[in-house]
Design a protein around this motif. Sequence first.
Motif, PDB file in Angstrom:
ATOM      1  N   GLY A 198       1.201  -1.496   0.003  1.00 33.04           N
ATOM      2  CA  GLY A 198       0.310   0.284   0.156  1.00 33.04           C
ATOM      3  C   GLY A 198       0.453   1.146  -0.267  1.00 33.04           C
ATOM      4  N   ALA A 199       1.879   1.135  -0.249  1.00 41.98           N
ATOM      5  CA  ALA A 199       3.035   2.315  -0.517  1.00 41.98           C
ATOM      6  C   ALA A 199       2.430   3.268  -1.492  1.00 41.98           C
ATOM      7  CB  ALA A 199       4.272   1.619  -0.299  1.00 41.98           C
ATOM      8  N   ILE A 200       2.048   2.961  -2.684  1.00 43.19           N
ATOM      9  CA  ILE A 200       1.913   3.142  -3.158  1.00 43.19           C
ATOM     10  C   ILE A 200       0.290   2.650  -4.610  1.00 43.19           C
ATOM     11  CG2 ILE A 200       4.683   3.638  -4.258  1.00 43.19           C
ATOM     12  CD1 ILE A 200       3.695   0.948  -6.534  1.00 43.19           C
ATOM     13  N   PRO A 201       0.731   4.585  -5.295  1.00 43.16           N
ATOM     14  CA  PRO A 201      -1.221   3.768  -5.635  1.00 43.16           C
ATOM     15  C   PRO A 201      -0.781   2.906  -7.077  1.00 43.16           C
ATOM     16  CG  PRO A 201      -0.478   5.506  -6.368  1.00 43.16           C
ATOM     17  CD  PRO A 201       0.657   5.639  -4.883  1.00 43.16           C
ATOM     18  N   ILE A 202      -1.665   2.064  -7.939  1.00 44.12           N
ATOM     19  CA  ILE A 202      -2.073   1.317  -8.425  1.00 44.12           C
ATOM     20  C   ILE A 202      -2.217   1.980  -9.854  1.00 44.12           C
ATOM     21  CG2 ILE A 202      -1.762  -1.043  -7.734  1.00 44.12           C
ATOM     22  CD1 ILE A 202      -4.639  -1.105  -8.517  1.00 44.12           C
ATOM     23  N   GLU A 203      -2.992   2.975  -9.658  1.00 41.65           N
ATOM     24  CA  GLU A 203      -3.419   3.753 -10.620  1.00 41.65           C
ATOM     25  C   GLU A 203      -2.452   4.866 -11.289  1.00 41.65           C
ATOM     26  OE1 GLU A 203      -4.681   4.407  -7.767  1.00 41.65           O
ATOM     27  OE2 GLU A 203      -6.408   2.890  -7.521  1.00 41.65           O
ATOM     28  N   ASP A 204      -1.199   5.325 -10.641  1.00 39.91           N
ATOM     29  CA  ASP A 204      -0.110   6.325 -11.028  1.00 39.91           C
ATOM     30  C   ASP A 204       1.068   5.156 -11.969  1.00 39.91           C
ATOM     31  OD1 ASP A 204      -2.294   8.085 -10.032  1.00 39.91           O
ATOM     32  OD2 ASP A 204      -1.067   8.215  -8.407  1.00 39.91           O
ATOM     33  N   GLU A 205       1.423   5.844 -12.424  1.00 39.07           N
ATOM     34  CA  GLU A 205       2.987   5.521 -13.301  1.00 39.07           C
ATOM     35  C   GLU A 205       4.431   6.260 -12.069  1.00 39.07           C
ATOM     36  OE1 GLU A 205       2.236   6.238 -18.277  1.00 39.07           O
ATOM     37  OE2 GLU A 205       3.820   7.450 -16.797  1.00 39.07           O
ATOM     38  N   VAL A 206       4.896   5.016 -11.301  1.00 35.71           N
ATOM     39  CA  VAL A 206       6.321   5.486 -10.872  1.00 35.71           C
ATOM     40  C   VAL A 206       7.320   5.733 -11.352  1.00 35.71           C
ATOM     41  CG1 VAL A 206       4.928   4.544  -8.505  1.00 35.71           C
ATOM     42  CG2 VAL A 206       6.348   2.842 -10.093  1.00 35.71           C
ATOM     43  N   ILE A 207       8.679   5.840 -11.608  1.00 33.09           N
ATOM     44  CA  ILE A 207       9.872   5.540 -11.579  1.00 33.09           C
ATOM     45  C   ILE A 207      10.689   4.716 -10.786  1.00 33.09           C
ATOM     46  CG2 ILE A 207      11.926   6.901 -12.251  1.00 33.09           C
ATOM     47  CD1 ILE A 207       9.680   7.816 -13.863  1.00 33.09           C
ATOM     48  N   ALA A 208      10.628   3.064 -11.833  1.00 36.39           N
ATOM     49  CA  ALA A 208      11.218   2.141 -10.412  1.00 36.39           C
ATOM     50  C   ALA A 208      12.940   2.149 -11.265  1.00 36.39           C
ATOM     51  CB  ALA A 208      11.052   0.301 -10.598  1.00 36.39           C
ATOM     52  N   VAL A 209      13.454   2.128  -9.718  1.00 37.41           N
ATOM     53  CA  VAL A 209      14.835   1.725  -9.674  1.00 37.41           C
ATOM     54  C   VAL A 209      15.061   0.572  -9.817  1.00 37.41           C
ATOM     55  CG1 VAL A 209      17.163   3.022  -9.584  1.00 37.41           C
ATOM     56  CG2 VAL A 209      14.906   4.800  -9.614  1.00 37.41           C
ATOM     57  N   GLY A 210      16.187  -0.364 -10.239  1.00 38.78           N
ATOM     58  CA  GLY A 210      16.874  -2.078  -9.564  1.00 38.78           C
ATOM     59  C   GLY A 210      18.489  -2.031  -9.871  1.00 38.78           C
ATOM     60  N   GLY A 211      19.486  -3.113  -9.445  1.00 43.27           N
ATOM     61  CA  GLY A 211      20.691  -2.448  -9.907  1.00 43.27           C
ATOM     62  C   GLY A 211      20.649  -4.282 -10.443  1.00 43.27           C
ATOM     63  N   THR A 212      22.475  -4.408 -10.055  1.00 42.29           N
ATOM     64  CA  THR A 212      22.339  -5.606 -10.013  1.00 42.29           C
ATOM     65  C   THR A 212      23.877  -5.996  -9.245  1.00 42.29           C
ATOM     66  OG1 THR A 212      22.498  -5.977 -12.479  1.00 42.29           O
ATOM     67  CG2 THR A 212      24.105  -7.015 -12.096  1.00 42.29           C
ATOM     68  N   ALA A 213      23.200  -7.038  -8.165  1.00 42.18           N
ATOM     69  CA  ALA A 213      23.875  -7.048  -6.962  1.00 42.18           C
ATOM     70  C   ALA A 213      24.093  -5.808  -6.102  1.00 42.18           C
ATOM     71  CB  ALA A 213      25.497  -7.184  -7.513  1.00 42.18           C
ATOM     72  N   THR A 214      24.882  -4.298  -6.452  1.00 48.99           N
ATOM     73  CA  THR A 214      25.082  -3.215  -5.868  1.00 48.99           C
ATOM     74  C   THR A 214      24.924  -2.499  -6.203  1.00 48.99           C
ATOM     75  OG1 THR A 214      27.244  -3.057  -5.812  1.00 48.99           O
ATOM     76  CG2 THR A 214      26.567  -4.732  -4.096  1.00 48.99           C
ATOM     77  N   GLY A 215      23.960  -1.087  -6.197  1.00 41.83           N
ATOM     78  CA  GLY A 215      24.253   0.497  -6.618  1.00 41.83           C
ATOM     79  C   GLY A 215      22.870   0.039  -7.463  1.00 41.83           C
ATOM     80  N   ALA A 216      22.742   0.862  -8.381  1.00 45.08           N
ATOM     81  CA  ALA A 216      21.774   1.335  -9.773  1.00 45.08           C
ATOM     82  C   ALA A 216      21.967   0.801 -10.957  1.00 45.08           C
ATOM     83  CB  ALA A 216      21.018   2.392  -9.502  1.00 45.08           C
ATOM     84  N   ASP A 217      21.804   0.121 -11.697  1.00 42.88           N
ATOM     85  CA  ASP A 217      21.857   0.322 -13.438  1.00 42.88           C
ATOM     86  C   ASP A 217      20.893   0.025 -14.156  1.00 42.88           C
ATOM     87  OD1 ASP A 217      21.758  -2.292 -12.566  1.00 42.88           O
ATOM     88  OD2 ASP A 217      23.559  -3.108 -13.230  1.00 42.88           O
ATOM     89  N   CYS A 218      19.919  -0.047 -13.513  1.00 39.18           N
ATOM     90  CA  CYS A 218      18.779   0.536 -14.576  1.00 39.18           C
ATOM     91  C   CYS A 218      17.568   0.859 -13.749  1.00 39.18           C
ATOM     92  CB  CYS A 218      17.907  -1.714 -14.368  1.00 39.18           C
ATOM     93  SG  CYS A 218      16.596  -1.223 -15.572  1.00 39.18           S
ATOM     94  N   ALA A 219      16.609   1.745 -14.880  1.00 40.84           N
ATOM     95  CA  ALA A 219      15.267   2.583 -14.335  1.00 40.84           C
ATOM     96  C   ALA A 219      14.826   2.262 -15.143  1.00 40.84           C
ATOM     97  CB  ALA A 219      15.824   4.590 -14.634  1.00 40.84           C
ATOM     98  N   ALA A 220      13.042   2.526 -15.119  1.00 47.22           N
ATOM     99  CA  ALA A 220      11.738   2.556 -16.231  1.00 47.22           C
ATOM    100  C   ALA A 220      10.951   3.467 -15.604  1.00 47.22           C
ATOM    101  CB  ALA A 220      11.376   1.057 -16.316  1.00 47.22           C
ATOM    102  N   VAL A 221       9.773   3.437 -16.490  1.00 41.06           N
ATOM    103  CA  VAL A 221       8.643   4.212 -16.008  1.00 41.06           C
ATOM    104  C   VAL A 221       8.004   3.278 -15.884  1.00 41.06           C
ATOM    105  CG1 VAL A 221       6.926   5.882 -16.749  1.00 41.06           C
ATOM    106  CG2 VAL A 221       8.620   6.113 -16.956  1.00 41.06           C
ATOM    107  N   ILE A 222       7.040   2.482 -14.287  1.00 40.84           N
ATOM    108  CA  ILE A 222       6.202   1.495 -14.950  1.00 40.84           C
ATOM    109  C   ILE A 222       5.399   1.897 -14.463  1.00 40.84           C
ATOM    110  CG2 ILE A 222       5.454  -0.563 -13.145  1.00 40.84           C
ATOM    111  CD1 ILE A 222       8.724  -0.886 -13.654  1.00 40.84           C
ATOM    112  N   ARG A 223       3.891   1.216 -14.720  1.00 44.44           N
ATOM    113  CA  ARG A 223       2.566   0.924 -14.517  1.00 44.44           C
ATOM    114  C   ARG A 223       2.020   0.319 -13.745  1.00 44.44           C
ATOM    115  NH1 ARG A 223      -2.730   0.210 -16.958  1.00 44.44           N
ATOM    116  NH2 ARG A 223      -2.183  -2.373 -15.793  1.00 44.44           N
ATOM    117  N   PRO A 224       1.923   0.240 -11.985  1.00 47.08           N
ATOM    118  CA  PRO A 224       2.332  -0.348 -10.998  1.00 47.08           C
ATOM    119  C   PRO A 224       1.179  -1.421 -10.892  1.00 47.08           C
ATOM    120  CG  PRO A 224       2.188   1.580  -9.891  1.00 47.08           C
ATOM    121  CD  PRO A 224       2.093   2.039 -11.075  1.00 47.08           C
TER     122      PRO A 224
END
Length: 196
Positions: free
Chosen positions: A149-175
């Motif tokens: 319940g930390a984000i609504p599913i109606e609104d796009e978010v920017i989502a960030v992830g990585g490989t092992a440590t840090g961040a190397d990927c970002a995307a616009v996602i509709r949850p």
Amino acid sequence: MGYITRETAYFDKPGKENTADVVHLAVERARLLNCTQIVVASTSGKTALAFLDAIRGTGIRLVVVSHVVGFSKPGIWEFSEDTAATLRAEGHIIVTGTHTLSGLERALSRAERVGGGSRSEAIAEALRRVVAVGLKVAVESVLIAADQGAIPIEDEVIAVGGTATGADCAAVIRPAHTATFFDLQVREIIAMPRNR
């Protein structure tokens, strides 16, 4: 016009050395899209801290998704308590939830007597190998944040992830929630490694 154009950044290789660029690109895209939330996967809190200066004064809120307690060692939360306090003091949210694309099924596939893979793990592996490990992490973080319940599913978010440590990927996602996984949409890739 029936289309839009956006730039995507491609890194030569995955890894934490891309974190500063991902922070810049993710915040820039959030501002372009008037997106008020960035979902950031962060094991220790270091990646989340990398976003703090970049979002001050923008109205963007961080939803930080950490590993569950016991992910690496029984009873231990890997996230820095000091970092958690700093983030919360600035109005950001920390979500700690079971990995939706493995969780209990990972225990079953690792068990000597049960063995075998699961459909959830097949989805996770497909995201990891076909696109990028960081995209799998970003998608899973959005599912965890939505389920909590930390984000609504109606609104796009920017989502960030990585490989092992840090961040190397970002995307616009509709949850979406985990139970409605196929309603989730990766709408734009902001950045990712070309080689995995």
